[in-house]
Design a protein around this motif. Sequence first.
Motif, short mmCIF file in Angstrom:
data_model
loop_
_atom_site.label_atom_id
_atom_site.label_comp_id
_atom_site.label_asym_id
_atom_site.label_seq_id
_atom_site.Cartn_x
_atom_site.Cartn_y
_atom_site.Cartn_z
N LEU A 21 0.98 -1.25 -0.15
CA LEU A 21 0.17 -0.17 -0.14
C LEU A 21 0.83 1.17 0.05
N THR A 22 2.00 1.09 0.59
CA THR A 22 2.86 2.23 0.68
C THR A 22 3.50 2.37 -0.63
N ALA A 23 4.03 1.41 -1.37
CA ALA A 23 4.43 1.61 -2.76
C ALA A 23 3.40 1.91 -3.83
N MET A 24 2.16 1.89 -3.48
CA MET A 24 1.21 2.17 -4.45
C MET A 24 0.87 3.75 -4.09
N ALA A 25 1.18 4.12 -2.89
CA ALA A 25 1.05 5.62 -2.62
C ALA A 25 2.04 6.21 -3.38
N TYR A 26 3.24 5.81 -3.40
CA TYR A 26 4.42 6.40 -4.08
C TYR A 26 4.21 6.49 -5.50
N ASP A 27 3.62 5.43 -5.81
CA ASP A 27 3.37 5.36 -7.55
C ASP A 27 2.30 6.54 -7.84
N ARG A 28 1.18 6.67 -7.01
CA ARG A 28 0.35 7.83 -7.29
C ARG A 28 0.95 9.30 -7.19
N PHE A 29 1.73 9.07 -6.15
CA PHE A 29 2.34 10.38 -5.98
C PHE A 29 3.29 10.98 -7.01
N VAL A 30 3.94 9.98 -7.56
CA VAL A 30 4.87 10.50 -8.82
C VAL A 30 3.92 10.46 -9.92
N ALA A 31 2.85 9.71 -10.02
CA ALA A 31 1.96 10.18 -11.44
C ALA A 31 1.22 11.48 -11.26
N ILE A 32 0.78 11.99 -10.27
CA ILE A 32 0.13 12.98 -10.08
C ILE A 32 1.09 14.27 -9.99
N CYS A 33 2.06 14.24 -9.24
CA CYS A 33 2.96 15.39 -9.04
C CYS A 33 3.98 15.51 -9.84
N SER A 46 -2.36 18.98 -2.13
CA SER A 46 -1.82 20.01 -2.41
C SER A 46 -1.68 20.31 -3.94
N SER A 47 -1.28 19.33 -4.66
CA SER A 47 -1.10 19.40 -5.98
C SER A 47 -2.35 19.53 -6.67
N ILE A 48 -3.33 18.80 -6.22
CA ILE A 48 -4.70 18.74 -6.75
C ILE A 48 -5.31 20.01 -6.64
N LEU A 49 -4.98 20.43 -5.33
CA LEU A 49 -6.11 21.82 -5.09
C LEU A 49 -5.41 23.12 -5.99
N ARG A 50 -4.24 22.71 -6.64
CA ARG A 50 -3.67 23.77 -7.32
C ARG A 50 -4.04 23.68 -9.04
N VAL A 51 -4.76 22.50 -9.08
CA VAL A 51 -5.26 22.55 -10.62
C VAL A 51 -6.46 23.53 -10.69
N THR A 94 -12.32 21.96 -12.70
CA THR A 94 -12.71 21.06 -11.90
C THR A 94 -12.71 19.51 -12.44
N ASP A 95 -12.71 19.47 -13.93
CA ASP A 95 -12.72 18.16 -14.33
C ASP A 95 -11.11 17.40 -14.08
N GLY A 96 -10.07 18.37 -14.09
CA GLY A 96 -8.78 17.86 -13.61
C GLY A 96 -8.70 17.39 -12.24
N LYS A 97 -9.22 18.14 -11.33
CA LYS A 97 -9.31 17.61 -10.32
C LYS A 97 -10.09 16.59 -9.97
N TYR A 98 -11.28 16.35 -10.56
CA TYR A 98 -11.99 14.96 -10.33
C TYR A 98 -11.00 13.71 -10.90
N LYS A 99 -10.48 13.99 -11.93
CA LYS A 99 -9.64 12.86 -12.58
C LYS A 99 -8.63 12.35 -11.66
N ALA A 100 -7.87 13.65 -11.13
CA ALA A 100 -6.73 13.11 -10.22
C ALA A 100 -7.25 12.52 -9.03
N PHE A 101 -8.35 13.11 -8.36
CA PHE A 101 -8.75 12.40 -7.06
C PHE A 101 -9.34 11.03 -7.53
N SER A 102 -9.83 10.65 -8.66
CA SER A 102 -10.58 9.36 -8.81
C SER A 102 -9.45 8.35 -9.09
#
Length: 295
Positions: A101-113, A209-214, A217-225
């Motif tokens: 689960l930690t490795a998956m969190a790092y994967d999402r961090f790199v993909a979004i940030c 913090s990266s998503i809130l800077r988007v 609204t569609d970009g935020k929703y896609k990133a959160f999803s």
Amino acid sequence: MGLSDDPELQPLLFGMFLSTYLVTMLGNLLIILVVSSDSCLHTTMYFFLSNLSLADIGFTSTTIPKMIVDIQTHSRVISYVGCLTQMSIFTLFGCLDSLLLTAMAYDRFVAICHPLHYPVFMNFHLCGLLVLVSFFISLLHSHLHSLMVSQLAFFMDVEIPHFFCDPSQLFNLACFEISTYNVLIYFIGAIFGGVPLTGILFPYTRIVSSILRVSSTDGKYKAFSTCGSHLSAVCLFYGTGLGVYLSSAVSRSARKGAVASLMYTVVTPMLNPFIYSLRNKDIKKAMQRLFRRTV
């Protein structure tokens, strides 16, 4: 000692555990089959997901089959070696779940940030190395637990107020005072549990913090999803696990603690496939393609 001594409840418990185990096995095996058979899912995120499903299968298979056999045969006996083996495998897959689960969190961090650097940072060689390192760290964690429990002295006949050989229960049943061991077990738990949890919380603070800077609204929703399913699995695993051990520290009822342990040992591995399949369009499309090919 199981969950209940009431003979009328045994058929109900048998049916509940058997159906839960079958759903868990089928759901996680289906995730592994879909990810491995569909080329569209051959990405690092789904690579981690298939390994998480594999860890969930091992995590559940350590406790539920023994419980089902005990109910069916009306016997609750486990040998000393069998108890140590069950505890070791349970600790191994529990720690592996947490690290994946930690490795998956790092994967999402790199993909979004850092989306432009994602193909470079999250290549399959690094992902394979992360899974391998997670396995060896889990093996070390399991070995430390086994080593400490094997140094304890027990009476010939011991009643464990649980449905599996929980490490905390074994320490409480030792013949002599083990305050040093208790400190050591909490220290090891803080390292092997706290560090992965910190490794999940820190990337998600950066992700939010990266998503809130988007701006859109569609970009935020896609990133959160993209990280919603993973965040749900993290909350379910850590929320139920921490809740059980914190409540057991306050409450002295071991039987209530055993019932509460069902949440993270049985319910969480069963719900993970539903979380990732129902909230993920790629998984649902891949399942539809697999069913079409099968038909």
